[in-house]
Write a protein that holds these residues in place. Sequence first.
Motif, short mmCIF file in Angstrom:
data_model
loop_
_atom_site.label_atom_id
_atom_site.label_comp_id
_atom_site.label_asym_id
_atom_site.label_seq_id
_atom_site.Cartn_x
_atom_site.Cartn_y
_atom_site.Cartn_z
N TYR A 105 7.19 -16.81 4.37
CA TYR A 105 7.99 -16.10 3.39
C TYR A 105 9.17 -15.40 4.06
N LEU A 106 8.91 -14.83 5.25
CA LEU A 106 9.99 -14.20 5.99
C LEU A 106 11.03 -15.25 6.39
N GLN A 107 10.56 -16.42 6.77
CA GLN A 107 11.48 -17.52 7.09
C GLN A 107 12.34 -17.85 5.87
N HIS A 108 11.72 -17.87 4.71
CA HIS A 108 12.44 -18.15 3.47
C HIS A 108 13.52 -17.09 3.23
N LEU A 109 13.20 -15.82 3.46
CA LEU A 109 14.18 -14.76 3.26
C LEU A 109 15.36 -14.89 4.21
N GLU A 110 15.08 -15.33 5.44
CA GLU A 110 16.15 -15.44 6.43
C GLU A 110 17.02 -16.67 6.21
#
Length: 224
Positions: A46-51
């Motif tokens: 999910y953090l990857q998605h945000l970045e």
Amino acid sequence: MTEEVPSHAAEGRPVGDLGRRIAQCRTELGVTREETAARAGMATGYLQHLEEHPTASPEAAVLLRLAGALETTVKHLTGGDTELPPGLGQAARTPEFTELTEEECRALLSTHGVGRLAVYTLPGPVIVPVNYSVVDGAIVLRTAPGSTPSQAVGRQVGFEVDHIDEAFSEGWSVLVRGRAWAVTDPAEKARLAARAYSTPWAGGRREQWLRIEPVIVTGRRITA
């Protein structure tokens, strides 16, 4: 949007304002994406998605957890303080002021960044921000002939870098004093260009190299 986004993809280049700011905060703290996700209590995917997705729109609670994990503020993560000077936060209740050793100062100068060059000109002292690198212990930067930094050649100058942590009301500053010299040797210019981290953010033709040999290096730190 849920936080259960697959994390199988290789780490890509951060895009969008939020993604770049998250990645920059991670870099400054020296933590990986996985460590950041664990701190914030979210899936790494999910953090990857945000970045990596500029259209990502996390809830306020997610931003709050991320800001805490990255030791910053929601306003900073979302770019709300872009046009504001640093240091608008309140002072800590019990701040501690300490002098830095020269070794600590040189470590904070590191290899590159944005600093402030203090130059004495005919109308009076002037301070300008410049992109700089550190090569073989000397501060180097490039400018344009006739510009304010170019007037530093052959003169004693001051050079300052600092960092302010708004979230914790902490910060440090390093002051360098020394003489600025023009780099004229073509081979040395080429070597500095190869070693420099970046071209000047201001753009344009800035082909005059300056070199500042530190003579006096001092610094201070404020902690809560």
